[in-house]
Write a protein that holds these residues in place. Structure first.
Motif, PDB file in Angstrom:
ATOM      1  N   GLU A 174     -16.310  64.878  70.355  1.00 26.56           N
ATOM      2  CA  GLU A 174     -17.638  65.400  70.023  1.00 26.56           C
ATOM      3  C   GLU A 174     -18.541  64.281  69.505  1.00 26.56           C
ATOM      4  O   GLU A 174     -18.170  63.549  68.579  1.00 26.56           O
ATOM      5  CB  GLU A 174     -17.488  66.486  68.955  1.00 26.56           C
TER       6      GLU A 174
ATOM      7  N   ASN B 108     -18.409  59.180  68.423  1.00 30.59           N
ATOM      8  CA  ASN B 108     -17.522  60.306  68.737  1.00 30.59           C
ATOM      9  C   ASN B 108     -16.578  60.619  67.578  1.00 30.59           C
ATOM     10  O   ASN B 108     -15.960  59.713  67.011  1.00 30.59           O
ATOM     11  CB  ASN B 108     -16.688  60.014  69.986  1.00 30.59           C
TER      12      ASN B 108
ATOM     13  N   GLU C 257     -15.714  70.998  60.742  1.00 35.22           N
ATOM     14  CA  GLU C 257     -16.792  71.997  60.900  1.00 35.22           C
ATOM     15  C   GLU C 257     -17.182  72.591  59.553  1.00 35.22           C
ATOM     16  O   GLU C 257     -18.372  72.794  59.273  1.00 35.22           O
ATOM     17  CB  GLU C 257     -16.329  73.109  61.847  1.00 35.22           C
TER      18      GLU C 257
ATOM     19  N   PHE D 227     -12.334  69.894  70.812  1.00 33.67           N
ATOM     20  CA  PHE D 227     -12.781  68.565  71.237  1.00 33.67           C
ATOM     21  C   PHE D 227     -11.605  67.596  71.311  1.00 33.67           C
ATOM     22  O   PHE D 227     -11.586  66.569  70.640  1.00 33.67           O
ATOM     23  CB  PHE D 227     -13.854  68.026  70.284  1.00 33.67           C
TER      24      PHE D 227
END
Length: 335
Positions: A46, A42, A138, A160
């Protein structure tokens, strides 16, 4: 646990494999057996697949110390250390810092990570990773660069979120990093040692009502302080104190001097930045009419907490032991 091992998907990891090949040509030691498997861990809330990183960039002392505490210096390419951080010579892992490259004393940024040919970045949300500076997990994903966020900082991570008490966040980070690098047993041993040290402080906490404690980070118009979601809150409560802003569901937060005065703290923890010395903050509290009459100020009850003992770091446990001893002495001598 949230860890799982699987074979990589060639499409998803093509960019990483290419990057690893280029890095190997630049002198990085890439273990082909490591490249042959992935581990799902994780990243905040996420689930993310990781290959074993070989050229990590770590932001601030807390990130570096977590890697070094797990014996992962050979996987660290370099570190970024803004001016607030104390000199690395003061670290328990000073010898490890000497083996890796000092990359910058600026804030973490995408260009630095790319220029370093990094395959892994360790930082916190809004304390390294940042939307405003265009360096987020990201964005790094699109560049084929893996990333890891401190669990403590996941509290306000958009998309998240994940909530841990601060010390549980430290333990979670050590376990997750252990899984990513295939050193789970080592991580388990380290976490057990930390938990034993924490328990020892809790068992020695003084009896009676908790001592009211205010952490002063910075700020003159309004104090910047520690709320419930950062390590000093656990340091205070495990030692037998009560953080006067411990009921605020936030990480680091602005408060008001009126609220500090109303709480009447007996002890003030001063967060010592390398570029904002603790003595300057103490001088301000003694000279400002709003704070000069506080019990802690009148009785000169100041405890200096090192910057790297306050951010998420293995050194949180050191800070706890020091403050625990201080608070025991304070209560015993108070009469």
């Amino acid at each position: 646990m949230e860890f799982a091992v699987s074979r990589p998907r060639s499409a998803a990891f093509g960019a990483l494999a290419l990057c690893a090949g280029l890095l190997a040509g630049c002198g990085a030691e890439v273990d082909e057996s490591d490249e042959a498997q992935t581990t799902t861990v994780n990243r905040c809330g996420e689930a993310v697949e990781y290959t074993v990183p070989q050229r990590a960039v770590v932001y601030e002392g807390g990130s570096a110390d977590k890697m070094f505490a797990l014996g992962l210096v050979d996987h660290v390419h370099g570190y970024v250390l803004p001016p607030a951080n104390p000199p690395v010579s003061e670290s328990p892992w000073a010898a490890d810092y000497e083996q890796v490259e000092f990359l910058s004393d600026d804030l973490l940024n995408r260009e630095l990570v790319v220029d370093a040919n990094s395959d892994f970045v360790v930082a916190g949300w809004n304390s390294g990773f940042s939307d405003s500076r265009s360096i987020t997990p990201e964005i790094l994903d699109t560049l084929g660069i893996q990333s890891f966020m401190h669990a403590e900082s996941c509290f306000n991570y958009p998309g998240f979120p994940e909530q841990h008490t601060p010390f549980d966040g430290l333990y979670t980070d050590m376990e997750r990093l252990g899984a990513i690098f295939g050193v789970e047993d080592r991580a388990a041993d380290v976490v057990e040692q930390y938990k034993n040290r924490v328990s020892a402080v809790q068992e020695q906490a003084p009896d009676g009502p908790p001592v009211k404690v205010f952490l002063y980070d910075s700020g003159t118009d309004q104090p910047f302080t520690a709320a419930s979601q950062v390590p000093p809150n656990d340091i205070i409560r495990f030692s037998g104190g009560e953080n006067i802003f411990g009921d605020v569901e936030a990480r680091w937060t602005e408060a008001s001097w009126e609220a500090v005065v109303e709480a009447a703290p007996e002890v003030i923890i001063i967060l010592d930045y390398n570029d904002q010395p603790a003595q300057e903050k103490i001088d301000f509290l003694k000279s400002d009419p709003r704070t000069a009459a506080l019990p802690a100020v009148v009785n000169d009850q100041f405890f200096i907490l090192d910057y790297n003992e306050a951010i998420s770091s293995p050194r949180n446990v050191d800070g706890l032991e020091k403050f625990g001893a201080y608070l025991r002495d304070y209560v015993n001598n108070r009469g």
